[in-house]
Design a protein around this motif. Sequence first.
Motif, mmCIF file in Angstrom:
data_model
loop_
_atom_site.group_PDB
_atom_site.id
_atom_site.type_symbol
_atom_site.label_atom_id
_atom_site.label_comp_id
_atom_site.label_asym_id
_atom_site.label_seq_id
_atom_site.Cartn_x
_atom_site.Cartn_y
_atom_site.Cartn_z
ATOM 1 N N ALA A 129 -26.827 4.451 41.804
ATOM 2 C CA ALA A 129 -25.920 3.472 42.420
ATOM 3 C C ALA A 129 -26.430 2.052 42.164
ATOM 4 O O ALA A 129 -25.644 1.139 41.889
ATOM 5 N N ALA A 185 -24.367 -0.775 40.101
ATOM 6 C CA ALA A 185 -24.049 -2.090 40.679
ATOM 7 C C ALA A 185 -24.589 -3.206 39.786
ATOM 8 O O ALA A 185 -23.926 -4.227 39.580
ATOM 9 N N CYS A 203 -21.115 -9.257 46.961
ATOM 10 C CA CYS A 203 -21.066 -7.895 47.507
ATOM 11 C C CYS A 203 -21.968 -6.963 46.693
ATOM 12 O O CYS A 203 -22.749 -6.191 47.259
ATOM 13 N N LEU A 204 -21.857 -7.019 45.373
ATOM 14 C CA LEU A 204 -22.703 -6.184 44.509
ATOM 15 C C LEU A 204 -24.182 -6.492 44.730
ATOM 16 O O LEU A 204 -25.015 -5.575 44.812
ATOM 17 N N GLN A 256 -25.603 -7.707 47.453
ATOM 18 C CA GLN A 256 -25.999 -7.174 48.762
ATOM 19 C C GLN A 256 -26.201 -5.663 48.688
ATOM 20 O O GLN A 256 -27.158 -5.133 49.256
ATOM 21 N N ASN A 257 -25.311 -4.977 47.985
ATOM 22 C CA ASN A 257 -25.454 -3.533 47.812
ATOM 23 C C ASN A 257 -26.742 -3.204 47.072
ATOM 24 O O ASN A 257 -27.464 -2.267 47.449
ATOM 25 N N LYS A 258 -27.055 -3.967 46.028
ATOM 26 C CA LYS A 258 -28.284 -3.736 45.279
ATOM 27 C C LYS A 258 -29.512 -3.893 46.184
ATOM 28 O O LYS A 258 -30.435 -3.083 46.134
ATOM 29 N N THR A 302 -29.601 -3.497 49.447
ATOM 30 C CA THR A 302 -29.601 -2.373 50.382
ATOM 31 C C THR A 302 -30.111 -1.099 49.707
ATOM 32 O O THR A 302 -30.925 -0.366 50.279
ATOM 33 N N TYR A 303 -29.643 -0.827 48.486
ATOM 34 C CA TYR A 303 -30.113 0.355 47.755
ATOM 35 C C TYR A 303 -31.614 0.276 47.532
ATOM 36 O O TYR A 303 -32.334 1.255 47.756
#
Length: 159
Positions: free
Chosen positions: A101, A105, A140-141, A143-145, A147-148
Amino acid sequence: MDKEERKQRLIEELGVHFETEYSLPPLAARIFANLVVTDELGLTFEDCLEKRGASKSSISTSLNLLLQLGMITYFTKSGDRRRYFKIADKSDFFIKKLEQALKKAGNESKMIQKVAAYDQENNPEKYEQYKQKIEVYIECLNQNKKTYQKTIETLGKLF
């Protein structure tokens, strides 16, 4: 509905999930689902054959695919020549899924930025029209990175 019926429904539901989310062929997805919900320490080739009712070559192909993907492993028992298949260490599996993931991203972010840079140079009107939406999407991408990555680090410490 008895326990076995509930188990079979869960296996089918999980199988559909694994097909969709992990792009697995139907049989491999069902075998993996069986391994996830089994009460046994591991399932033999014969167990998989009996539970799925598919041909030996199809079962073999599916088990080999799951092994290659790192979704399952196997072990042997002393005095028993059979291999017992089980799901891979959950921490490894979760970390691999999160790493995929994270990579996805990152690749998405790079491609969106390349298209935006191209539009900025070659199609300024289009760039200006979508600039704000692209910035929000890239954030958004990112932030996701983050978090991952944090979750991967946390899982690595737990297991």
